[in-house]
Write a protein that holds these residues in place. Sequence first.
Motif, PDB file in Angstrom:
ATOM      1  N   CYS A 109       0.835  -1.213   0.000  1.00 20.30           N
ATOM      2  CA  CYS A 109       0.000   0.000   0.000  1.00 20.30           C
ATOM      3  C   CYS A 109       0.866   1.258   0.000  1.00 20.30           C
ATOM      4  N   LYS A 110       1.932   1.233   0.781  1.00 18.31           N
ATOM      5  CA  LYS A 110       2.832   2.389   0.838  1.00 18.31           C
ATOM      6  C   LYS A 110       3.409   2.703  -0.545  1.00 18.31           C
ATOM      7  N   ILE A 111       3.840   1.685  -1.248  1.00 20.50           N
ATOM      8  CA  ILE A 111       4.403   1.874  -2.594  1.00 20.50           C
ATOM      9  C   ILE A 111       3.368   2.491  -3.529  1.00 20.50           C
ATOM     10  N   HIS A 112       2.152   1.956  -3.507  1.00 24.81           N
ATOM     11  CA  HIS A 112       1.111   2.454  -4.408  1.00 24.81           C
ATOM     12  C   HIS A 112       0.619   3.838  -4.006  1.00 24.81           C
ATOM     13  N   MET A 113       0.622   4.143  -2.728  1.00 28.25           N
ATOM     14  CA  MET A 113       0.259   5.502  -2.291  1.00 28.25           C
ATOM     15  C   MET A 113       1.335   6.492  -2.763  1.00 28.25           C
ATOM     16  N   GLU A 114       2.595   6.115  -2.665  1.00 29.74           N
ATOM     17  CA  GLU A 114       3.674   6.984  -3.140  1.00 29.74           C
ATOM     18  C   GLU A 114       3.564   7.217  -4.645  1.00 29.74           C
TER      19      GLU A 114
END
Length: 125
Positions: A109-114
């Motif tokens: 999720c962190k990667i896709h939010m970034e």
Amino acid sequence: MESQIELNQYVCPVKDCVATIDVILKSSNGKLIGSHQAGLNQYSDAFPAVGFEVTEPVELSETADVLQLMLYFMHHVRQPELKNLDFKVLAGLAEAAEKYSIFTAMDLCKIHMELAVDKHPIEVF
């Protein structure tokens, strides 16, 4: 003591899951979703240990879309593709992953939010 809910009428949203439904989650938009205490406990630090008798749906603040997606991260299956996910659902999943300590979903999720920061800078912040 007889259960107030009929667990056998609910199915898990994870494709081909054959685990026994022993808990019902109720989304913020009123949808009832079958799940498994063992999976919730194994993949999250926020749900109680296995063995509690569940007599009514567990009300959660997430929408049905988010909960159904979240449950994929609580099964031993391939994780869902997030790149074409609606940002609102992605943000809800990212928040749920943090809230319930779903480590299998947090970094993805962190990667896709970034990756979404250019289109949604305030929300990502």
